[in-house]
Design an enzyme around this catalytic site. Structure first.
Site, PDB file in Angstrom:
ATOM      1  N   GLY A   1      14.791 -18.630  -3.747  1.00  0.00           N
ATOM      2  CA  GLY A   1      14.262 -19.553  -4.759  1.00  0.00           C
ATOM      3  C   GLY A   1      12.782 -19.827  -4.572  1.00  0.00           C
ATOM      4  O   GLY A   1      12.015 -19.877  -5.541  1.00  0.00           O
ATOM      5  N   CYS A   2      12.367 -20.006  -3.332  1.00  0.00           N
ATOM      6  CA  CYS A   2      10.958 -20.321  -3.045  1.00  0.00           C
ATOM      7  C   CYS A   2      10.063 -19.117  -3.334  1.00  0.00           C
ATOM      8  O   CYS A   2       8.943 -19.275  -3.824  1.00  0.00           O
ATOM      9  CB  CYS A   2      10.804 -20.778  -1.595  1.00  0.00           C
ATOM     10  SG  CYS A   2      11.734 -22.300  -1.275  1.00  0.00           S
ATOM     11  N   THR A   3      10.581 -17.919  -3.065  1.00  0.00           N
ATOM     12  CA  THR A   3       9.822 -16.708  -3.361  1.00  0.00           C
ATOM     13  C   THR A   3       9.692 -16.531  -4.869  1.00  0.00           C
ATOM     14  O   THR A   3       8.605 -16.224  -5.375  1.00  0.00           O
ATOM     15  CB  THR A   3      10.500 -15.479  -2.709  1.00  0.00           C
ATOM     16  OG1 THR A   3      10.542 -15.693  -1.289  1.00  0.00           O
ATOM     17  CG2 THR A   3       9.743 -14.199  -3.012  1.00  0.00           C
TER      18      THR A   3
ATOM     19  N   ALA B   1       7.087 -19.077  -6.086  1.00  0.00           N
ATOM     20  CA  ALA B   1       5.723 -18.703  -5.674  1.00  0.00           C
ATOM     21  C   ALA B   1       5.226 -17.498  -6.476  1.00  0.00           C
ATOM     22  O   ALA B   1       4.068 -17.461  -6.914  1.00  0.00           O
ATOM     23  CB  ALA B   1       5.685 -18.406  -4.178  1.00  0.00           C
TER      24      ALA B   1
END
Length: 154
Positions: A46-48, A51
């Protein structure tokens, strides 16, 4: 969510170390619109996705005069690897002592697959030129985060 910050509140002035060990403060961006986004962990799906969405639309954000700053409790070294692997063009702050996540009230109890633990709640604060919180996105859509920002900040 732990925080009690609201739209219209003065944004807490933070200081933190970026991926190069350089001190960065909210005061450095006075007169600019800041996209301050908090995310749980470098290199996670999710964070990738989030970003990379910001990266892919970075030119649109810059054209509007926005500064993008990401914050997680990962280390400077972790941020360096994340930035290098995904060619992220913006600053990531290492908040290992959880000072910034606590100032913004995004650290707290979470639950995943039945397990309860403490962590960072994915949240984005849109801070105007005067240092006031214009918008808070409590559960950003990781795939369409830039669109959410642009829609709120017309």
């Amino acid at each position: 969510m732990v925080g009690n910050l609201k739209e219209g509140d003065k944004a807490p002035v933070f200081k933190g170390k970026d991926q190069h060990g350089k001190t960065v403060s909210l005061a450095d961006f006075k007169g600019k619109r800041v996209v301050l986004y908090f995310y749980p962990k470098d290199m996670t799906p999710g964070c990738t996705t989030q970003a990379c969405n910001l990266r892919d639309n970075y030119t649109s954000l810059l054209k509007k005069g926005y500064v993008v700053v990401g914050v997680s409790t990962d280390s400077e070294q972790s941020h360096q690897k994340f930035i290098e692997k995904y060619e992220l063009p913006f600053t990531l702050l290492a908040d290992e002592d959880r000072e910034i996540v606590n100032q913004y009230g995004v650290w707290g109890e979470k639950q995943m697959m039945g397990r309860v633990y403490d962590g960072t709640h994915r949240t984005t604060f849109l801070i105007d030129e005067k240092g006031v919180i214009a918008h808070i996105i409590k559960k950003p859509d990781t795939k369409n985060h830039t669109e959410e920002i642009l829609e709120l900040w017309k």
